[in-house]
Design an enzyme around this catalytic site. Structure first.
Site, PDB file in Angstrom:
ATOM      1  N   SER A   1       0.886  -1.130  -0.147  1.00 52.21           N
ATOM      2  CA  SER A   1      -0.013   0.188   0.025  1.00 52.21           C
ATOM      3  C   SER A   1       0.737   1.360   0.093  1.00 52.21           C
ATOM      4  CB  SER A   1      -0.919   0.027   0.960  1.00 52.21           C
ATOM      5  OG  SER A   1      -1.886   0.959   1.079  1.00 52.21           O
TER       6      SER A   1
ATOM      7  N   ASP B   1      -8.951  -4.532  -6.301  1.00 49.10           N
ATOM      8  CA  ASP B   1      -8.444  -3.575  -5.120  1.00 49.10           C
ATOM      9  C   ASP B   1      -8.649  -2.307  -5.606  1.00 49.10           C
ATOM     10  OD1 ASP B   1      -7.094  -2.354  -3.292  1.00 49.10           O
ATOM     11  OD2 ASP B   1      -5.163  -3.314  -3.432  1.00 49.10           O
TER      12      ASP B   1
END
Length: 543
Positions: A315, A367
């Site tokens: 991330s 995602d």
């Protein structure tokens, strides 16, 4: 849509949000009215107990009052179901109906109080069914009792669960004591600052990586805006000096994520405009200075000069690792970077192409984060607003269809709408609240009629770093319950992530444990030992 205006203020609900709650209350009221009517019919002419005349009058007025409430509720449900999301013209009378329904609450409360007085004073000689009916009417029309009753029931349930699982809780507490004492003992051995006063963060790193204490060169738990935690370790199995950067885990990290403006990042040898996400670039620059100026990498390669440099993260950590790899590329030509679920709005086109030589981005399913950028968010807003303005179905039908599709499957509703190929000025009454943002040409709605209409603000495009490995589930989305998930991986391009996909898995596919399970399913690796041995730590630098 903006909330409706009632009693001179704007509320948090729209005029088409009353279908389901209104229908639920209507169902309860009808059942209650039928029960009272049956009771009154059976005992009609036989109210000969003490206070029977009062009871007779009470039930008659109660039936009339319930009938008025049912009629008002039917009107609210019917009117709230009219129109479309952006055309609330047929629902103009909803504020008036809500006011009428509110007015009916006053005699309802008064009648509940009178019923309570009758039960306490004149119900001793009456039949239990009659008394129970009045008590039920009092309880049903006193909504303030419901939260307290539910809270008390939930409190009792929690207390019973605590008593029932007391032994289990004690066993769990005892089982974690050695770990906590171990953390405390380790904290005495190392110079640990920056939020790891018990050393438990370091212990969790050991357990999750399978490395030993002597394998770590530097660990930083320091966390501020643009300054995120990372560690440097030696991976003897892969013969690599590993730099791992942590993802978003604090409010400071969120502020780093939200600094999404572009910042120049000139790199020697890269042709074209070079810029990147400002917050992530600042975080990568911070770690770069620590690694170089503090001699951390020099210390690592002094211990293992033949090892290669590997940088990784998830991330926010993945984006930072990618930019860090670009900064270190000239000094370490053989370095490799593995970015797991990196943010989409990260690098300019030139830097994204340059990073393909040494960066691999891993993206799972749908995602959200790898598709997240300011241009993509603007595009999603335009698409949603255009879809809403072109929709000819009321909100409750859309919700019902979505629930049916999720539970029983079927094909999505792709029928054309009555407003296709129309300009928004031609809508009958496209009101949002009390005023039409469409007719007044609000900047947020100026591009509804054309996909090519430019937004009022132009943002520079940013892309995912490196080559992109996209992992998706094999087979049908609706697999049998508890059946194992099988994955496949294929190389993809940045154009596949130029728009945000709305999906129930858009957030869960970003979670690191879900990504790890998918990778383990693909590679079928055995988990490493969770009990690394404690050896020499003379070279460990933890801040």
């Amino acid at each position: 849509m903006p909330g409706m205006v009632v009693f001179g203020r704007r509320w948090g609900i729209a005029s088409d949000d009353l279908v389901f709650p209104g229908a639920f209350e209507l169902f309860i009221r009808i059942i209650w009215w039928i029960g009272i009517m049956v009771l009154y019919t059976i005992h009609k002419g036989r109210f000969d107990c003490t206070g029977g005349a009062v009871l007779h009058s009470y039930l008659v007025v109660l039936l009339v009052l319930l009938a008025a409430i049912i009629l008002s509720q039917c009107a609210i449900v019917y009117v709230s179901a009219q129109g479309t999301i952006t055309n609330p013209g047929p629902r103009r009378s909803i504020p008036l109906l809500v006011c009428i329904r509110f007015v009916l609450y006053l005699p309802e409360i008064v009648w509940a109080c009178l019923g309570a007085m009758w039960v306490s004073d004149n119900s001793r000689s009456c039949e239990p069914a009659e008394v129970a009916a009045v008590i039920g009417a009092v309880i049903a029309r006193t909504p303030i009792w419901c939260p307290a009753t539910l809270l008390q029931a939930w409190h009792s349930f929690i207390r019973s669960k605590i008593r029932w699982n007391k032994a289990e809780i004690l066993m769990r507490f005892v089982s974690i004591l050695p770990v906590c004492f171990s953390c405390r003992n380790r904290s005495a051995e190392y110079d640990i600052v920056g939020g790891d006063h018990l050393g438990c963060h370091f212990t969790s790193i050991l357990q999750s990586t399978g490395l030993q204490y002597r394998d770590f060169i530097h660990i930083s738990f320091h966390n501020q805006i643009y300054e995120i935690p990372f560690y440097v370790a030696l991976d003897h199995k892969k013969e690599a000096v590993l730099v791992a950067v942590r993802g978003t885990l604090s409010f400071r990290d969120v502020l780093t994520d939200l600094s999404a403006d572009c910042e120049n990042l000139p790199i020697e040898g890269v042709t074209g405009t070079c810029y990147a996400h400002k917050g992530i670039t600042q975080a990568a620059t911070y770690i770069h200075k620590k690694l170089i100026n503090d001699g951390i990498l020099n210390q690592a390669f002094t211990i293992a000069p033949e090892y290669r440099l590997v940088i990784t993260g998830h991330s926010l950590g993945a984006g930072t690792a990618s930019v860090l790899a670009i900064l270190l590329r000239s000094a370490f030509p053989t370095l490799q970077c593995y970015a797991f679920s990196p943010p989409g709005g990260l690098l300019s086109k030139a830097l994204a192409e340059y990073s393909k030589e040494f960066v691999v981005s891993v993206v799972l399913g749908k995602d959200l984060v790898p598709r997240l950028s300011i241009p993509n968010m603007e595009d999603l807003k335009r698409r949603i607003l255009k879809m809403v303005s072109n929709c000819n179905k009321p909100k409750y039908r859309i919700l019902l269809h979505g629930c049916w599709y999720e539970m029983f499957g079927g094909e999505p509703d792709d029928f054309p709408t009555e407003m296709d190929n129309r300009r928004e000025e031609q809508l009958g009454q496209p009101l949002l609240g009390e005023q039409s943002l469409l007719l007044h040409r609000s900047p947020s709605y100026q591009s509804l009629d054309s996909e090519e209409s430019p937004s009022h603000v132009t943002h520079l495009p940013l892309y995912l770093p490196g080559r992109i490995l996209h992992i998706t589930e094999e087979g049908s989305r609706r697999r049998p319950c508890f059946s194992p998930v099988r994955y496949r991986a294929e190389w993809s391009s940045e154009t596949s992530f130029c728009s945000i996909l709305i999906s129930p898995r858009m957030l869960t596919d970003h979670m690191p444990d879900v990504v790890l399970r998918a990778l383990q399913s693909l590679t079928e690796d055995r988990p490493f030992s969770l009990c690394p041995s404690s050896l020499s730590n003379s070279h460990l630098n933890v801040i």
